[in-house]
Design an enzyme around this catalytic site. Structure first.
Site, PDB file in Angstrom:
ATOM      1  N   HIS A 296      -4.820   4.825   3.952  1.00 48.60           N
ATOM      2  CA  HIS A 296      -4.107   6.573   3.936  1.00 48.60           C
ATOM      3  C   HIS A 296      -3.843   6.983   2.788  1.00 48.60           C
ATOM      4  CE1 HIS A 296      -2.984   5.046   8.466  1.00 48.60           C
ATOM      5  NE2 HIS A 296      -4.591   5.455   8.627  1.00 48.60           N
ATOM      6  N   TYR A 464       0.888   3.718   2.201  1.00 46.98           N
ATOM      7  CA  TYR A 464       1.248   2.165   1.946  1.00 46.98           C
ATOM      8  C   TYR A 464       0.692   1.490   3.160  1.00 46.98           C
ATOM      9  CZ  TYR A 464       4.975   5.205  -0.654  1.00 46.98           C
ATOM     10  OH  TYR A 464       5.552   5.782  -1.111  1.00 46.98           O
ATOM     11  N   HIS A 465      -0.302   1.813   3.412  1.00 46.60           N
ATOM     12  CA  HIS A 465      -0.825   1.521   4.543  1.00 46.60           C
ATOM     13  C   HIS A 465      -2.705   0.576   4.519  1.00 46.60           C
ATOM     14  CE1 HIS A 465       1.127   4.604   7.323  1.00 46.60           C
ATOM     15  NE2 HIS A 465       1.754   3.726   6.949  1.00 46.60           N
ATOM     16  N   PRO A 466      -2.252  -0.035   3.858  1.00 42.85           N
ATOM     17  CA  PRO A 466      -3.843  -0.748   3.601  1.00 42.85           C
ATOM     18  C   PRO A 466      -4.235  -1.887   4.507  1.00 42.85           C
ATOM     19  CG  PRO A 466      -2.267  -1.897   1.956  1.00 42.85           C
ATOM     20  CD  PRO A 466      -1.321  -0.727   2.605  1.00 42.85           C
TER      21      PRO A 466
END
Length: 527
Positions: A296, A464-466
């Site tokens: 994101h 911080y959403h891989p």
């Protein structure tokens, strides 16, 4: 010779791994080894203080990853913090409890062939985990170990944002995980009376006294050991030495969207052509390993404020003492206190944009201390079309992999972000919040679309959403099947954010915990 043997060997004690280890070790007849590359978090105030999460960045707690040069971001390399400790990123995140949209999970099932992962299938696992202090059945749990609460502190600017968003046409909501995701409101957080409540706190710590659970920290996994077509154990590095352990039943990778594909590749499981480039013998030619990376992107909009305070100026010894004694006050803020979900255009099946409102100046991952009073409204694209990858740079497990985030590589993503920035600007400069904001930061008073696009290229960063680098499904590019079993290798599964076929619409910690919960049941059913 292998030193030890266990029924299950789990690699990674993060948001999913801690859950899985706790659930599997509930059965006293099985033995579980949990390997974690990082260390302990017990007694670390910098981890427990909600408002301090960005102070963990670029410290001993952080893997401190960096992407490749991003073509659409003027060649900038994006910094990607990831927690290196028990609890994983649940010990570093902003603690926002969001599950995603029903459409996300139904698309996993219908579009990608992830049978058993539709929304109605996964909802019981969310409910099982959750101990919500306010919300209840049928959509919420009240007795689960993962405590979810309304913050003990909320800044006046967060309330003003919600009022402004509602006056701008968004619906008010007190539950982003309710029947409808759209709207504006205050976020609930994974905290216990104003203190961070990670998966270590919720799941792993209570389980560590079990004699059938072994937790080994400072253990860097080097490879999955495979004999024939079966995973037999794991080799890891600890204190400069290599050790091997046997998994009598299964190895489960829970390292996340970077470390899980990296470990598969190091083990010879991945695209044959890429493995040949780094001199690794092919165990299974599996094209999807490391592909399909999604994240994101978030673009912060900031304004100077007047007539109010900034969270940064409230970070003092008196407020620390207040938090330490009672879990209240400004340090109980998770920074991203309020937000909204909405669509960039008509006709979408679900919202593709989210806002995170911070009553402080938060940009460049919060690595800069604000020098004046500010407020930040960060527009976030939560349904992305761009796809990146994770690849090896070396056959040495100590080398960081190549991370290609591919931000805005698909023009649809940039167009949606522009719509999100425009809508965020409109919300924040009128109504209740408009009465607090003055001069915009690094933008003119009335920015053009060109101004906003340039701002996005200059300041976009990770939320911080891989996810999705070991994607689940039935297609040729799927890495794991709907039971999370790695294709072509028996006795090996992946259970973390990397198995999401597509990133969910919203913060990813709660969905990752759900994956750990469901993985435990899948494994138990097989045995």
């Amino acid at each position: 010779m292998p030193e030890r043997s266990y029924d299950y060997v789990i690699v990674g004690a993060g948001s999913a791994g801690a859950v899985l280890a706790a659930r599997l070790s509930e059965d006293p007849r099985v033995t579980v080894l949990l390997l974690e590359a990082g260390g302990e978090t017990e007694g670390a105030d910098e981890v427990a203080v909600p408002a301090a999460f960005s102070s963990l960045f670029k410290t001993k707690w952080d893997w401190n990853y960096t992407t490749t040069e991003q073509k659409q971001l003027h060649g900038r390399r994006a910094y990607w913090p990831r927690m290196k400790a028990l609890g994983g990123c649940s010990s570093m995140n902003a603690m926002i409890y969001i599950r995603g949209n029903r459409a996300d999970y139904d698309s996993w099932r219908d579009q990608y062939g992830a049978t058993g992962w539709g929304f109605d299938d996964v909802l019981p696992y969310f409910v099982r985990s959750e101990g919500n202090t306010r919300l209840g059945a049928p959509l919420h749990g009240r007795s689960g170990p993962l405590l979810v609460e309304d913050r003990t502190y909320t800044h006046e600017l967060s309330h003003a944002f919600v009022d402004s968003a509602v006056s701008a046409g968004l619906k008010p909501t007190d539950d982003f995980n309710g029947a409808h995701q759209e709207g504006a409101g205050l976020y609930q957080v994974t905290c216990k009376r104003g203190r961070r409540w990670s998966t270590y706190d919720a799941f792993l710590k209570p389980a560590r006294s079990r004699p059938n659970l072994t937790v080994t920290t400072r253990a860097l996994a080097a490879r999955v050991d495979v004999e024939g077509e079966r995973a037999t154990g794991v080799t890891f590095r600890e204190r400069g030495r290599e050790h091997s352990v046997v998994a009598r039943r299964e190895v489960v990778l829970c390292g996340g969207a970077i470390n899980s594909p990296q470990l598969l590749l190091l083990s010879g499981i991945g695209p044959a052509s890429h493995l040949a480039e780094v001199g690794i013998e092919v165990t299974v030619d599996l094209a999807g390993v490391g592909a399909n990376l999604q994240d994101h992107p978030v673009v912060p909009l900031l304004w100077d404020t007047h007539g109010t305070t900034d969270l940064a100026q409230l970070n003092n010894l008196a407020n620390f003492a207040r938090w330490k004694a009672r879990g209240t006050g400004p340090l109980a803020s998770n920074i991203g206190e309020a937000g909204a979900f909405f669509s960039s255009r008509e006709g979408l099946p679900a919202p593709d944009l989210q806002i995170h409102l911070a009553p402080s100046g938060f940009y460049d991952n919060g690595l800069h201390e604000p020098e004046r009073r500010m407020v930040t409204a960060a527009a976030t694209l939560v349904n992305v079309r761009s796809r990146g990858h994770v690849r090896l740079r070396s056959a040495d497990p100590g080398w960081y992999p190549e991370i290609e985030a591919a931000y805005f590589e698909d023009q649809v993503d940039l167009d949606a972000m522009l719509a999100g920035l425009r809508r965020t600007w409109e919300i924040c400069t009128q109504g209740a919040l408009g009465g607090f904001v003055t001069r915009p930061w690094n933008l003119p008073d009335a920015p053009t679309d060109e101004d906003l696009v340039e701002h996005a290229r200059r300041w976009a960063q990770t939320l911080y959403h891989p996810t999705s680098t070991c994607a689940m499904g039935t297609g040729e590019d799927a890495v794991v099947d709907p039971q999370l079993r790695v294709r072509g290798v028996s006795g090996l599964r992946v259970a973390d954010a990397s198995v999401m076929p597509a990133v969910v619409r919203g913060n990813t910690n709660a969905p990752t915990i759900m994956i750990g919960e469901k993985a435990a049941d899948l494994i138990k059913e097989d045995q």
